[in-house]
Scaffold this motif. Structure first.
Motif: not given
Length: 361
Positions: A12-20, A26-30, A144-147
């Motif tokens: 709940l700390r990640r704002p909607f300003g989260y860019t693609f 993030d996917i790369r690190w996962v 996880l937040r995105t999902a």
């Protein structure tokens, strides 16, 4: 972000300003965290191949100082995992429906990808990796937040979601569709406080305060199986009043060049691209599948099937196919030829291998 923050707090700390671009990193690190697990269980070479690399150098399992510096998102962008999460991102943050892959909702494809993320969020191995100085835990929480947000938005729109993050753990309640009270997930046509917080990009305490009956214009709530929930229409009305509602729309088709320019891995990949492209052009419509009908007619005319790919060697068929699929014709023809040559090379190598084995016996 501090390492000892819980996943719930991070979500709940990640704002909607989260860019693609941030999301791709993030996917790369996962993906890399999974490679670390593979390296620990097997060897560095297998892990590098998992990352799309052929060499074994510059990789040492569980050594944060030796992360391959040339491992980029382009190495994994066409994997099912990346494509699934991209679809979740576009729907979660922009309300865009991606018709080029399997729709979000009940079905194995997205359930599996979301389950991988959920498991990583609670992974002791990831915690150990962070303890020795590695990166990636925040990337897991962002994915996880995105999902979760994609799930919540599906419910808000009256659709069935692809994973139930509120469940206690039974597979039937996690993944199976509740046909009695859709959308599935255990709470009927309603959102939990947590889901509402995700949709509003607010903390749960803020939503609980806004739901206080003593407040003017509060969010109406009710109890369902001991859980405080918000009816879909009430949630949508409140989000619209706050200017936080995102309308749902088809994804703008910006993948034409990406699909046309990328290198197809094999015939199966090529055929899959044909199908997803046709579905995208028809906007997923089953009532008026204009392009699907034209595609079937063209394949029948030239005798093209999954078992008979000979027409792909016919320039006329390939040109008509490129036009139907709205691909740049010359580049598309070159990519098709590239796949055919790769298939021929694979068959040739197999023949050489069998001949050598026969000669040695």
């Amino acid at each position: 972000m501090e390492q000892d923050a819980s996943i719930d707090e991070q979500l709940l700390r990640r704002p909607f300003g989260y860019t693609f671009e941030q999301f791709k990193e993030d996917i790369r690190w996962v993906f890399y965290l999974q490679a670390e697990m593979i390296a620990a269980m097997r060897d560095a070479g297998t892990a590098m191949r998992f990352l799309g690399k052929e060499r074994t150098a510059d990789f040492a399992d569980f050594d944060p100082e030796r992360v391959p510096d040339d491992f980029t998102y382009d190495d994994i962008r066409h994997t099912p995992f990346a494509l699934s999460l991209e679809a979740m991102y576009r729907y979660a943050y922009h309300g865009e429906v991606d018709n080029t892959i399997e729709p979000l909702g009940p079905g194995g494809f997205h359930i599996v990808m979301a389950a991988i993320i959920r498991d990583l969020a609670n992974s002791s191995l990831v915690k150990f990796w962070m303890h020795i100085g590695g990166q990636g835990r925040e990337s897991v929480s962002n994915c996880l937040r995105t999902a979760e947000l994609a799930n919540a938005r599906l419910i808000l729109e009256g659709e069935e979601r692809f994973f139930n993050f509120d469940s206690g753990g039974e597979y039937e309640s996690l993944a199976m569709v509740d046909r009695v009270e859709p959308p599935h997930g255990g709470y009927g046509k309603a959102l939990t406080i947590r889901q509402m917080a995700l949709l509003a990009d607010m903390g749960e305490p803020t939503i609980r305060t806004a739901a206080n009956p003593k407040r003017a214009h509060h969010i109406p709530t009710y109890s369902h199986d001991g859980r405080t929930v918000i009816a879909i229409q009430d949630a949508k009305d409140w989000l619209q009043k706050k200017g936080r509602y995102i309308s749902i729309k088809p994804r703008q088709d910006i993948r034409v060049l990406e699909l046309a320019e990328r290198r197809f891995t094999d015939i199966k990949d090529l055929l899959g691209t044909f199908v997803t492209r046709v579905v995208a052009l028809d906007n997923g419509s089953a009532e008026n599948p204009e392009h699907l009908t034209a595609f079937q007619r063209l394949c029948q005319q030239y005798g093209f099937t999954a078992e008979n790919i000979t027409p792909l060697s016919d320039p006329t068929f390939v040109a008509e196919l490129a036009e139907l699929l709205s691909f740049p014709p010359r580049l598309f023809a070159l990519r098709v030829e590239e796949v055919l040559l790769a298939e021929r090379l694979k068959a040739l190598r197999q023949e050489v291998k069998e001949t050598v084995q026969h000669s040695l016996t």
